[in-house]
Motif scaffolding. Structure first.
Motif, short mmCIF file in Angstrom:
data_model
loop_
_atom_site.label_atom_id
_atom_site.label_comp_id
_atom_site.label_asym_id
_atom_site.label_seq_id
_atom_site.Cartn_x
_atom_site.Cartn_y
_atom_site.Cartn_z
N LYS A 584 0.81 -1.23 0.00
CA LYS A 584 0.00 0.00 0.00
C LYS A 584 0.84 1.27 0.00
O LYS A 584 0.55 2.22 -0.69
CB LYS A 584 -0.92 0.01 1.24
CG LYS A 584 -2.12 -0.85 1.04
CD LYS A 584 -3.33 -0.63 1.90
CE LYS A 584 -3.32 -0.15 3.26
NZ LYS A 584 -4.54 -0.54 4.01
N ALA A 588 2.53 0.20 -4.58
CA ALA A 588 1.50 0.83 -5.42
C ALA A 588 1.86 2.29 -5.74
O ALA A 588 1.79 2.69 -6.92
CB ALA A 588 0.13 0.70 -4.77
N THR A 628 -1.90 -2.44 -10.66
CA THR A 628 -2.19 -1.73 -9.39
C THR A 628 -3.61 -2.06 -8.92
O THR A 628 -3.85 -2.19 -7.71
CB THR A 628 -2.01 -0.19 -9.50
OG1 THR A 628 -2.49 0.25 -10.76
CG2 THR A 628 -0.58 0.22 -9.31
N TYR A 632 -4.40 -3.79 -5.41
CA TYR A 632 -5.37 -3.20 -4.48
C TYR A 632 -6.38 -4.27 -4.02
O TYR A 632 -6.62 -4.43 -2.82
CB TYR A 632 -6.08 -2.03 -5.18
CG TYR A 632 -7.12 -1.37 -4.31
CD1 TYR A 632 -6.74 -0.60 -3.20
CD2 TYR A 632 -8.48 -1.52 -4.59
CE1 TYR A 632 -7.70 -0.01 -2.40
CE2 TYR A 632 -9.44 -0.94 -3.79
CZ TYR A 632 -9.05 -0.18 -2.69
OH TYR A 632 -10.00 0.40 -1.89
#
Ligand code: ADP
Ligand code: MG
Length: 698
Positions: A584, A588, A628, A632
């Protein structure tokens, strides 16, 4: 620098120091305790304490600690200084026999698996006089066992000592049956070969995964790995050589017999092996060695990784536990010997091990089970998770001949009364060829190769000792009641071979066909993970055996099963949380930054000429954007699993969920991130790559 023989053991309160500093009477009583387990008188303890303190203070020590091995797997120490106020406002250095023998650390935060409620914080440490005290830094360290108020073992040393005693008792019965009345005790000996990785501190500090979990949780494969096998036994780099030199010096001062060192298979991987010694001392030394390996690395700007699998796709690190049984007069009971009489005794001890390993495959497997080691066993490198024994062609032929009642056609043939020919001499060259076996006979010892590099060797050895004690007990019971010793002996050896030959396998243990054969045709156990094997600690046959030999109580076994599964869950949850945070907050955003860069480049190009295709940027932006999104989603899934797990208080269900849900989700998250790494410009990637890490030490 002084030469090694001058400073070897200089920081150890060993036999040389005892002789020099204790009165003859005190020395004799202490020796009796060390050699024969005799009870120690408090007046002797007081005299020893004073001598120890004077010696330690003369070597610069100011504190002492009861050094113990709680179930966390590492060592623990709580320091007290020797100072005691004197009436004139100064201090004197004091240390009593009581303080030497017994300590009472506030132990509420050590894992006890329910053996000691947190409100009842008391735990006791008790001096183990069989392992010498030593000085570390400014502290006199006294090796101790650690138990609860109720006397249950809360450590790894206590059951290990009990298992050695169990084996001693049964082995002596057998030796007496063979007419050996002079032997006083049988000890198991171990030489653990320790593997490890060295990387630079600079690289390490940029990787939260290494810092929090000891292994890389992300990382695309580097273009070069271990495929050339050019690191194995390769020339040791100067920086590594300097590290090894200082390490040896430190270990030698502590009386640790560091002997062999070389580069291992993987880049940045090395091995250090000490000369073997009595098992509980080897265990203490191995714990100390791991600690000093890490401390010394720090002094050289390096980090020593002891995790079983620091890098995916590269060999992991193990610990080979070379194990044998020896009498107090120095006879190795696993040495074939030169005469038929010795052969028969050798064959019986050999059979005891074969039977033990077959009957207690599960205990051996679970003795090495940790979240870290699960990545090695059953992967394509270390021994498989299936336990089997390698004996080599010669010994195998001997056993076959006994089983079938045919003469053995070995090199040195001579028929003996027992119906067995005189055994050939086994040398390492004829027995040590198989590197894939989990449990290999190597001439005069067995090498148990399933241990993980960070495991305490206590766990494997307590199970091995106990299982062999059980075989020996069964043999001794039968032989003591036998009318005809030799016939009974021969039949027992033959029956063991017949019943247990399924555990003997001399082929390639890495081969998939072997796993198929082992499990389907031979019915051997294949517990791939910690949650698969650990619950079997509580199987009736295992509880019966371990309690009969007084290695564990039922309560201790239950608590250990819980603690090991808890450790497994905690380890993986920390890894999952580290992955979530890295994905996170670092991965990313890095991928997004690079995507933006690509989009900006594309826009700039279009501004120059709107009909420029910009296919490179378009495709890459699409791919990275898909990645991405995938990252996620996978992070969200993993977060849900972590949250659900913390609410699960059934440790068996929780560890199964870790194995079946959490670990696969972590693999999926890693795959997406690793793919992104291969597509993202290196200057944007937030951590050093596998190539950087593995080839960092120049
Ligand atoms: P390899 O790497 O080929 O397995 P090494 O010689 O490097 O072999 O290591 C073997 C280990 O076995 C060393 O620690 C050695 O001291 C130990 N060893 C040798 N003989 C015995 C024995 N009788 N009992 C236990 N360990 C032993
Ligand atoms: Mg070895």
């Amino acid at each position: 620098m002084k030469n090694v023989s001058e400073y070897f053991g200089s920081l150890v309160f060993d036999d040389r120091v005892m002789k020099a500093t204790l009165s003859a009477k005190v020395y004799q009583s202490l020796k009796k305790t060390i050699d024969e387990g005799a009870k120690l008188d408090i007046s002797v303890a007081n005299a020893v304490a004073i001598a120890m303190k004077d010696w330690a203070v003369a070597h610069g020590a100011t504190h002492y600690t009861h050094w113990f091995q709680p179930l966390t797997g590492i060592t623990a120490e709580k320091h007290d200084s020797f100072i005691s106020p004197s009436p004139d406002g100064g201090v004197i250095m004091e240390f009593s026999g009581k303080e030497l023998i017994k300590g009472e650390p506030d132990a509420s935060s050590f894992p006890s698996g329910g053996l000691r409620a947190t409100f009842e914080a008391r735990g006791y440490t008790a001096w183990d006089p069989t392992s010498y005290a030593f000085i570390k830094g400014k502290t006199l360290c006294i090796p101790t066992a650690f138990c609860s108020y109720g006397g249950e073992a809360l450590d790894k040393k206590t059951p290990l000592l009990r298992s050695m005693e169990a084996l001693n008792k049964q082995a002596l019965r057998i030796l007496h049956l063979f007419g050996n009345d002079s032997v006083k005790c049988v000890r198991t000996c171990v030489g653990p070969e320790q593997e490890y990785f060295l990387i630079t501190k600079e690289m390490y500090e940029q990787r939260p995964d290494l810092q929090y979990t000891g292994r890389t949780l992300f990382g695309a494969k580097s273009p070069k790995g271990q495929e050339m096998d050019d690191h194995y036994f390769g020339v040791i780099k100067p920086r590594v050589a300097a590290y090894m030199e200082e390490l040896n010096h430190e270990l030698w001062q502590l009386g640790i017999l560091a002997k062999t060192e070389h580069n291992e298979v993987a880049p940045a991987q090395h091995e250090l092996a000490p000369i073997y010694t009595t098992t509980n001392i080897a265990t203490d030394h191995n714990q100390l060695m791991m600690e000093i390996m890490q401390k010394t690395a720090a002094k050289h700007g390096l980090v020593c990784l002891l995790h079983e699998k620091p890098f995916a796709g590269v060999n992991g690190s193990g610990k080979h536990n070379n194990w044998s049984m020896a009498t107090d007069d120095g006879v190795n009971l696993l040495s074939p010997g030169a005469t038929p009489y010795e052969n028969a005794q050798f064959l019986l001890f050999l059979c005891a091990v074969i039977k033990a390993v077959d009957d207690y495959q599960d205990l051996l497997r679970l003795s090495v089970a940790t979240a870290g080691n699960d990545h090695r066993l059953g992967a394509n490198e270390a021994p498989p998770a299936v336990v089997s024994i390698f004996l080599g062609d010669e010994l195998n032929a001997v056993l076959e001949a006994i089983e079938q009642g045919t003469p053995y056609n070995g090199a040195e043939k001579k028929q003996m009364k027992l119906g067995v020919d005189v055994l050939p001499k086994f040398n390492r060259d004829t027995t040590d060829r198989n590197r894939t076996s989990p449990f290999a006979f190597t001439g005069n010892k067995f090498e148990f190769r399933m241990l993980g590099s960070s495991n305490s060797i206590a766990c494997a050895n307590m199970m091995l000792n106990a299982a062999v004690a059980e075989s020996l007990k069964i043999y001794a019971d039968r032989l003591e009641g036998a009318e005809d010793f030799e016939t009974t002996l021969h039949e027992m050896i033959r029956k063991t071979i017949k019943d247990h030959k399924k555990i003997i396998f001399n082929g390639n243990g890495y081969d998939d066909a072997w796993i198929e054969e082992a499990t389907k045709e031979r019915g051997l156990l294949n517990y791939r993970t910690t949650p698969d094997c650990m619950p079997h600690l509580l199987d009736k046959k295992n509880v019966d055996m371990l309690t009969a030999h007084k290695v564990f109580s039922v309560a201790e076994l239950k608590s250990r099963c819980d603690i090991m599964l808890e450790n497994y869950c905690k380890t993986v949850v920390i890894e999952a949380n580290t992955m979530i945070s890295m994905a996170k907050t670092q991965i990313a955003p890095a991928v997004d930054a690079y995507t933006l860069k690509l989009a900006q480049t594309q826009a700039a190009k279009k501004a120059v000429n709107v009909s420029l295709p910009c296919a490179y940027e378009t495709k890459l932006v699409e791919k990275l954007s898909a990645l991405t999104d995938a990252i996620y989603t996978k992070v969200e899934e993993l977060e849900e699993t972590v949250a659900a797990l913390t609410k699960n208080d059934d440790i068996f269900a929780a560890s199964n969920a870790v194995r079946d849900t959490m670990l696969p989700q972590m693999d999926a998250l890693r795959a997406a991130c690793d793919e992104a790494e291969t597509l993202t410009a290196k200057s944007y990637w937030p951590f050093p790559s596998y190539g950087d890490l593995l080839f960092s030490v120049k």
